[in-house]
Design a protein around this motif. Structure first.
Motif, PDB file in Angstrom:
ATOM      1  N   ALA A  30      25.358  67.379  14.069  1.00 30.35           N
ATOM      2  CA  ALA A  30      24.401  66.426  14.636  1.00 30.35           C
ATOM      3  C   ALA A  30      25.125  65.329  15.413  1.00 30.35           C
ATOM      4  O   ALA A  30      24.644  64.874  16.448  1.00 30.35           O
ATOM      5  CB  ALA A  30      23.548  65.815  13.533  1.00 30.35           C
ATOM      6  N   ALA A  31      26.290  64.899  14.918  1.00 27.91           N
ATOM      7  CA  ALA A  31      27.038  63.852  15.610  1.00 27.91           C
ATOM      8  C   ALA A  31      27.640  64.381  16.904  1.00 27.91           C
ATOM      9  O   ALA A  31      27.781  63.650  17.874  1.00 27.91           O
ATOM     10  CB  ALA A  31      28.134  63.303  14.711  1.00 27.91           C
ATOM     11  N   GLY A  32      27.995  65.662  16.921  1.00 29.46           N
ATOM     12  CA  GLY A  32      28.590  66.254  18.112  1.00 29.46           C
ATOM     13  C   GLY A  32      27.582  66.458  19.229  1.00 29.46           C
ATOM     14  O   GLY A  32      27.924  66.475  20.391  1.00 29.46           O
ATOM     15  N   GLU A  33      26.333  66.628  18.878  1.00 36.15           N
ATOM     16  CA  GLU A  33      25.291  66.847  19.877  1.00 36.15           C
ATOM     17  C   GLU A  33      24.771  65.514  20.409  1.00 36.15           C
ATOM     18  O   GLU A  33      24.637  64.557  19.680  1.00 36.15           O
ATOM     19  CB  GLU A  33      24.126  67.620  19.263  1.00 36.15           C
ATOM     20  CG  GLU A  33      24.480  69.000  18.786  1.00 36.15           C
ATOM     21  CD  GLU A  33      23.344  69.668  18.027  1.00 36.15           C
ATOM     22  OE1 GLU A  33      22.283  69.050  17.873  1.00 36.15           O
ATOM     23  OE2 GLU A  33      23.545  70.807  17.596  1.00 36.15           O
ATOM     24  N   GLY A  34      24.485  65.457  21.655  1.00 34.37           N
ATOM     25  CA  GLY A  34      23.812  64.280  22.192  1.00 34.37           C
ATOM     26  C   GLY A  34      24.724  63.189  22.700  1.00 34.37           C
ATOM     27  O   GLY A  34      24.251  62.227  23.266  1.00 34.37           O
ATOM     28  N   GLY A  35      25.988  63.226  22.515  1.00 30.16           N
ATOM     29  CA  GLY A  35      26.894  62.246  23.097  1.00 30.16           C
ATOM     30  C   GLY A  35      27.016  60.949  22.337  1.00 30.16           C
ATOM     31  O   GLY A  35      28.104  60.455  22.124  1.00 30.16           O
ATOM     32  N   SER A  36      25.908  60.311  21.939  1.00 25.93           N
ATOM     33  CA  SER A  36      26.015  59.046  21.214  1.00 25.93           C
ATOM     34  C   SER A  36      25.090  59.091  20.002  1.00 25.93           C
ATOM     35  O   SER A  36      24.011  59.677  20.046  1.00 25.93           O
ATOM     36  CB  SER A  36      25.641  57.866  22.115  1.00 25.93           C
ATOM     37  OG  SER A  36      24.271  57.951  22.459  1.00 25.93           O
ATOM     38  N   ALA A  37      25.534  58.458  18.955  1.00 27.57           N
ATOM     39  CA  ALA A  37      24.735  58.428  17.733  1.00 27.57           C
ATOM     40  C   ALA A  37      23.607  57.418  17.894  1.00 27.57           C
ATOM     41  O   ALA A  37      23.695  56.467  18.659  1.00 27.57           O
ATOM     42  CB  ALA A  37      25.616  58.055  16.547  1.00 27.57           C
ATOM     43  N   GLY A  38      22.536  57.627  17.149  1.00 23.54           N
ATOM     44  CA  GLY A  38      21.403  56.707  17.207  1.00 23.54           C
ATOM     45  C   GLY A  38      21.769  55.368  16.585  1.00 23.54           C
ATOM     46  O   GLY A  38      22.682  55.260  15.772  1.00 23.54           O
ATOM     47  N   ASP A  39      21.038  54.339  16.974  1.00 24.17           N
ATOM     48  CA  ASP A  39      21.268  53.004  16.445  1.00 24.17           C
ATOM     49  C   ASP A  39      20.500  52.850  15.134  1.00 24.17           C
ATOM     50  O   ASP A  39      19.267  52.867  15.125  1.00 24.17           O
ATOM     51  CB  ASP A  39      20.815  51.957  17.464  1.00 24.17           C
ATOM     52  CG  ASP A  39      21.098  50.545  16.990  1.00 24.17           C
ATOM     53  OD1 ASP A  39      21.983  50.377  16.125  1.00 24.17           O
ATOM     54  OD2 ASP A  39      20.436  49.612  17.478  1.00 24.17           O
ATOM     55  N   LEU A  40      21.217  52.727  14.019  1.00 25.09           N
ATOM     56  CA  LEU A  40      20.601  52.598  12.711  1.00 25.09           C
ATOM     57  C   LEU A  40      20.669  51.179  12.172  1.00 25.09           C
ATOM     58  O   LEU A  40      20.421  50.952  11.000  1.00 25.09           O
ATOM     59  CB  LEU A  40      21.283  53.556  11.723  1.00 25.09           C
ATOM     60  CG  LEU A  40      21.209  55.039  12.079  1.00 25.09           C
ATOM     61  CD1 LEU A  40      21.990  55.857  11.081  1.00 25.09           C
ATOM     62  CD2 LEU A  40      19.775  55.509  12.154  1.00 25.09           C
ATOM     63  N   SER A  41      20.999  50.222  13.017  1.00 24.19           N
ATOM     64  CA  SER A  41      21.154  48.847  12.547  1.00 24.19           C
ATOM     65  C   SER A  41      19.841  48.264  12.018  1.00 24.19           C
ATOM     66  O   SER A  41      19.846  47.427  11.126  1.00 24.19           O
ATOM     67  CB  SER A  41      21.717  47.961  13.652  1.00 24.19           C
ATOM     68  OG  SER A  41      20.819  47.926  14.746  1.00 24.19           O
ATOM     69  N   ALA A  42      18.714  48.728  12.546  1.00 25.02           N
ATOM     70  CA  ALA A  42      17.427  48.240  12.042  1.00 25.02           C
ATOM     71  C   ALA A  42      17.197  48.680  10.600  1.00 25.02           C
ATOM     72  O   ALA A  42      16.587  47.972   9.812  1.00 25.02           O
ATOM     73  CB  ALA A  42      16.297  48.741  12.928  1.00 25.02           C
ATOM     74  N   LEU A  43      17.696  49.863  10.242  1.00 26.85           N
ATOM     75  CA  LEU A  43      17.546  50.360   8.874  1.00 26.85           C
ATOM     76  C   LEU A  43      18.553  49.741   7.919  1.00 26.85           C
ATOM     77  O   LEU A  43      18.243  49.462   6.763  1.00 26.85           O
ATOM     78  CB  LEU A  43      17.699  51.881   8.853  1.00 26.85           C
ATOM     79  CG  LEU A  43      16.631  52.683   9.588  1.00 26.85           C
ATOM     80  CD1 LEU A  43      17.014  54.149   9.609  1.00 26.85           C
ATOM     81  CD2 LEU A  43      15.295  52.507   8.917  1.00 26.85           C
ATOM     82  N   THR A  44      19.776  49.561   8.380  1.00 30.97           N
ATOM     83  CA  THR A  44      20.847  49.113   7.489  1.00 30.97           C
ATOM     84  C   THR A  44      20.959  47.598   7.376  1.00 30.97           C
ATOM     85  O   THR A  44      21.660  47.109   6.501  1.00 30.97           O
ATOM     86  CB  THR A  44      22.200  49.672   7.968  1.00 30.97           C
ATOM     87  OG1 THR A  44      22.439  49.243   9.306  1.00 30.97           O
ATOM     88  CG2 THR A  44      22.210  51.185   7.902  1.00 30.97           C
ATOM     89  N   SER A  45      20.291  46.858   8.234  1.00 26.97           N
ATOM     90  CA  SER A  45      20.440  45.398   8.181  1.00 26.97           C
ATOM     91  C   SER A  45      19.791  44.797   6.937  1.00 26.97           C
ATOM     92  O   SER A  45      20.193  43.734   6.475  1.00 26.97           O
ATOM     93  CB  SER A  45      19.831  44.765   9.436  1.00 26.97           C
ATOM     94  OG  SER A  45      18.445  45.031   9.484  1.00 26.97           O
ATOM     95  N   GLY A  46      18.803  45.464   6.363  1.00 24.67           N
ATOM     96  CA  GLY A  46      18.119  44.934   5.190  1.00 24.67           C
ATOM     97  C   GLY A  46      18.796  45.249   3.872  1.00 24.67           C
ATOM     98  O   GLY A  46      18.342  44.810   2.825  1.00 24.67           O
ATOM     99  N   ILE A  47      19.884  45.997   3.893  1.00 28.63           N
ATOM    100  CA  ILE A  47      20.562  46.398   2.663  1.00 28.63           C
ATOM    101  C   ILE A  47      21.694  45.423   2.379  1.00 28.63           C
ATOM    102  O   ILE A  47      22.551  45.179   3.223  1.00 28.63           O
ATOM    103  CB  ILE A  47      21.131  47.822   2.784  1.00 28.63           C
ATOM    104  CG1 ILE A  47      19.997  48.810   3.023  1.00 28.63           C
ATOM    105  CG2 ILE A  47      21.911  48.197   1.541  1.00 28.63           C
ATOM    106  CD1 ILE A  47      20.476  50.205   3.324  1.00 28.63           C
ATOM    107  N   SER A  48      21.696  44.873   1.183  1.00 25.57           N
ATOM    108  CA  SER A  48      22.770  43.984   0.758  1.00 25.57           C
ATOM    109  C   SER A  48      23.703  44.756  -0.169  1.00 25.57           C
ATOM    110  O   SER A  48      23.321  45.122  -1.276  1.00 25.57           O
ATOM    111  CB  SER A  48      22.198  42.772   0.022  1.00 25.57           C
ATOM    112  OG  SER A  48      23.241  42.031  -0.566  1.00 25.57           O
ATOM    113  N   MET A  49      24.893  45.032   0.303  1.00 26.63           N
ATOM    114  CA  MET A  49      25.840  45.805  -0.510  1.00 26.63           C
ATOM    115  C   MET A  49      26.353  44.996  -1.685  1.00 26.63           C
ATOM    116  O   MET A  49      26.798  45.559  -2.674  1.00 26.63           O
ATOM    117  CB  MET A  49      27.006  46.300   0.357  1.00 26.63           C
ATOM    118  CG  MET A  49      26.593  47.373   1.350  1.00 26.63           C
ATOM    119  SD  MET A  49      25.689  48.744   0.613  1.00 26.63           S
ATOM    120  CE  MET A  49      26.977  49.530  -0.323  1.00 26.63           C
ATOM    121  N   GLY A  50      26.307  43.684  -1.605  1.00 28.51           N
ATOM    122  CA  GLY A  50      26.746  42.848  -2.720  1.00 28.51           C
ATOM    123  C   GLY A  50      25.880  43.047  -3.950  1.00 28.51           C
ATOM    124  O   GLY A  50      26.376  43.236  -5.062  1.00 28.51           O
ATOM    125  N   SER A  51      24.577  43.046  -3.761  1.00 31.68           N
ATOM    126  CA  SER A  51      23.676  43.244  -4.902  1.00 31.68           C
ATOM    127  C   SER A  51      23.732  44.678  -5.404  1.00 31.68           C
ATOM    128  O   SER A  51      23.612  44.928  -6.599  1.00 31.68           O
ATOM    129  CB  SER A  51      22.245  42.873  -4.514  1.00 31.68           C
ATOM    130  OG  SER A  51      21.779  43.726  -3.485  1.00 31.68           O
TER     131      SER A  51
END
Length: 83
Positions: A30-51
């Motif tokens: 999936a990463a090899g296809e399409g040239g650039s990976a999708g932007d997942l910052s909207a999904l990952t911005s709400g996750i706090s790795m500290g907690s």
């Protein structure tokens, strides 16, 4: 009984490795296809790795407490039996 548990562990390990390799190959394809990976910052911005890390460490410490209690009980019982 010991042999059966060993076989189950071996099978589980092989299944786990197989699933991991299959998932890795799918992600690589999936990463090899399409040239650039999708932007997942909207999904990952709400996750706090500290907690999340704190929760994992708390669960691990709880298990350590349980295992230490069980080990202590075994030692006391062996002393009472005639150790």
């Amino acid at each position: 009984m010991k042999e059966v548990l060993q076989r189950v562990r071996t099978v589980n390990m092989r299944v786990g490795v197989g699933i991991t390799l299959a998932a890795a190959s799918c992600f690589a394809k999936a990463a090899g296809e399409g040239g650039s990976a999708g932007d997942l910052s909207a999904l990952t911005s709400g996750i706090s790795m500290g907690s999340t890390a704190s929760a994992i460490i708390a669960a691990a410490l709880t298990l350590v407490g349980v295992y230490a209690t069980l080990r202590g009980a075994k030692i006391v019982l062996s002393l009472v039996k005639g150790g």
